[in-house]
Design an enzyme around this catalytic site. Structure first.
Site, short mmCIF file in Angstrom:
data_model
loop_
_atom_site.label_atom_id
_atom_site.label_comp_id
_atom_site.label_asym_id
_atom_site.label_seq_id
_atom_site.Cartn_x
_atom_site.Cartn_y
_atom_site.Cartn_z
N TYR A 159 0.87 -1.18 0.00
CA TYR A 159 0.00 0.00 0.00
C TYR A 159 0.90 1.22 0.00
O TYR A 159 1.71 1.41 0.91
CB TYR A 159 -0.92 0.02 1.24
CG TYR A 159 -1.83 1.23 1.19
CD1 TYR A 159 -2.99 1.22 0.42
CD2 TYR A 159 -1.51 2.41 1.88
CE1 TYR A 159 -3.81 2.34 0.34
CE2 TYR A 159 -2.32 3.53 1.80
CZ TYR A 159 -3.47 3.48 1.04
OH TYR A 159 -4.28 4.59 0.94
N ASP A 240 9.40 2.81 0.78
CA ASP A 240 8.28 3.57 1.30
C ASP A 240 8.33 3.46 2.82
O ASP A 240 7.93 2.45 3.40
CB ASP A 240 6.97 3.00 0.74
CG ASP A 240 5.74 3.72 1.29
OD1 ASP A 240 5.88 4.43 2.30
OD2 ASP A 240 4.66 3.57 0.70
N LYS A 267 2.93 10.67 7.13
CA LYS A 267 2.30 10.39 8.41
C LYS A 267 2.80 11.34 9.51
O LYS A 267 2.49 12.50 9.47
CB LYS A 267 2.55 8.94 8.83
CG LYS A 267 1.98 7.91 7.83
CD LYS A 267 0.48 7.79 7.91
CE LYS A 267 -0.05 6.61 7.12
NZ LYS A 267 -1.48 6.67 6.88
N1 PLP Z 1 2.64 4.58 2.11
C1 PLP Z 1 2.29 3.82 3.17
C2 PLP Z 1 3.20 2.68 3.56
C3 PLP Z 1 1.13 4.09 3.88
O1 PLP Z 1 0.78 3.29 4.91
C4 PLP Z 1 0.33 5.18 3.49
C5 PLP Z 1 -0.91 5.49 4.22
O2 PLP Z 1 -1.45 4.71 4.97
C6 PLP Z 1 0.72 5.94 2.39
C7 PLP Z 1 1.88 5.62 1.74
C8 PLP Z 1 -0.13 7.08 1.92
O3 PLP Z 1 -0.02 8.17 2.77
P1 PLP Z 1 -1.18 9.28 2.76
O4 PLP Z 1 -2.38 8.64 3.37
O5 PLP Z 1 -0.60 10.40 3.57
O6 PLP Z 1 -1.39 9.68 1.35
#
Ligand code: PLP
Length: 437
Positions: A159, A240, A267
């Site tokens: 994700y 990520d 986050k």
């Molecule tokens: N990458 C990861 C690993 C995430 O868990 C999330 C959100 O849960 C995101 C990216 C996306 O971040 P945002 O919700 O700030 O767009």
């Protein structure tokens, strides 16, 4: 309770929830006139309807029906600082006094950039944006321009944001990048795919621990294999670390000793305010140096907005120091071990996976190394757990995710562990009979 099956137990829990939350129901029903299903963020929709929060403080949430919950969701990791950190509050108040739509450089953007680049091994240079989704989109397009290649490799269960979802294969709303899909924690398979697609592959995008899939740690061997294969084929490795960068003084990359080419953040790095960042190797990030006439553009009205920059700089320099990150990770490890001991003592098919202050409850005994393993849990068990914990005054994700936050006390942790044990005991027969494996 002892004679209920899973479906009946869920029905009972939902009914009890509905009876105790009339004001939340009224709010959601009315909101449905203006927001589809009363919702503007899919993950917080919960059957039969979600809790509506009035306010929060410390490590607690208070809903519009007058209940208080100990907050073990921690806003899916963005709520690391809890709800009333005095340093962050003061930074935001000071920022409000300065004005917040300058349309110009401000001091705090470089203060935050300096803190982040000092901390995460892969970050020579960094740029800000507004969310983790945007950070990943920017990292991908940067890799595609830098390498002159098209494809992006991602992993099942990954994700990376609202338009970069690979839980059940690519979502229909995903950004239309050509994708190569690997199996998480399959080092050999991933290396073979990188070799096969190498000439067309711009980047490998991976969470060093999958978060949304259920806090599934990446094996060091798997991540090292990605590093080696990417280096061999000139593919950019993107970690990520939107969630996982909280798991140690230098993020998970430092803890594991694997350095990607690019890293994405989000986050908690804005102290709880909206913020994302992407950064990494200087030769890649210099593509964005605007003093070069051939530089790439990277726009964003709110990239350096005063409130997020001020909150983020205060949070990352004064509150979540590398030492504090290490301490919280240690506390999280001990807490997860404690929950797993309870599950073992109750002899139920339940385990808690994760690392440091991030963890997830799974209703299966089989080892979990991929999202396919996580799917071995019976449907609805995590949802029942969510409602049963709510009824005991504890708020965690409907999918079983638990995140610790800085203001939590040992009393909070004890209360969660006791409720967890109570839930397991009450539902042991049901959990055993519902288990697939
Ligand atoms: N990458 C990861 C690993 C995430 O868990 C999330 C959100 O849960 C995101 C990216 C996306 O971040 P945002 O919700 O700030 O767009």
């Amino acid at each position: 309770m002892r004679n209920l099956d899973l479906a009946a137990a869920i029905e009972l829990a939902e009914r009890r929830f509905a009876e105790a939350h009339p004001a939340s129901r009224t709010h959601i029903e009315r909101a449905g006139g203006f927001l589809p299903g009363g919702n503007t963020r899919t993950v917080i929709h919960v059957r039969p309807f979600p809790v509506v929060v009035e306010r929060s403080d410390g490590a607690s949430l208070h809903d519009v029906d007058g209940h208080r919950y100990r907050d073990f969701l921690g806003e899916y990791t963005a709520g690391l600082f809890g709800h009333s950190d005095p340093v962050i509050k003061q930074a935001v108040r000071d920022a409000l006094d300065k004005g917040w739509v300058h349309g110009a450089h401000i001091r705090e953007e470089s203060a935050l950039a300096e803190a982040l680049t000092a901390r995460f091994p892969s970050l020579d240079l960094v740029r800000f944006c507004n969310s983790g989704t945007e950070a990943n989109l920017m990292a991908i397009v940067t890799a595609r321009v830098f390498t002159g290649r098209e494809k992006v490799m991602v992993f099942e269960g990954g994700y990376h944001g609202g338009v970069l979802k690979y839980g059940d294969g690519p979502a229909p709303t995903n950004a239309p990048f050509p994708i190569v899909m690997g199996a998480y924690n399959d080092a050999e398979g991933a290396a073979a795919l990188i070799a096969e697609h190498g000439d067309d592959l711009a980047a490998v995008l991976v969470e060093p621990m999958q978060g949304a899939a259920g806090c599934i740690p990446g094996d060091p061997d798997f991540l090292e294999a990605l590093r080696e294969a990417c280096t061999a084929r000139g593919v950019l490795l993107i970690f990520d670390e939107v969630m996982t960068s909280r798991l140690g003084g230098g993020g998970l990359q430092a803890a594991l000793g694997v350095t990607p080419d690019l890293t994405t953040l989000g986050k908690y790095i804005g102290g709880g305010l909206p913020l994302g960042a992407f950064g990494g190797r200087a030769d890649v990030m210099r593509l964005y140096d605007p003093s070069d006439p051939k530089a790439l553009g990277h726009a964003g009205t709110f990239n350096n907005n005063q409130l997020s920059m001020a909150a983020g700089a205060a949070a990352m320099t004064q509150v979540y120091t590398p030492e504090t990150a290490e301490r919280l990770s240690g506390e999280g490890e001990a807490f997860r071990a404690r929950l797993n001991e309870r599950a073992a003592a109750a002899d139920v098919p339940v385990q808690v996976t994760g690392r440091g202050s991030m963890m997830s409850v799974h209703f299966t005994r089989a080892p979990i190394r991929s999202v396919a393993d996580a799917r071995g849990a019976p449907d609805g068990a995590a949802h029942l757990f969510h409602h049963e914990m709510l009824a005991r005054g504890l708020y965690c994700a409907d999918r079983g995710m638990i995140n610790l936050s800085l203001p939590m006390t040992s009393e909070d942790l004890d209360a969660f562990a006791a409720a967890f044990g109570d839930f397991l005991e009450e539902h042991a027969p049901l959990l055993r009979s519902a288990a697939k494996r």
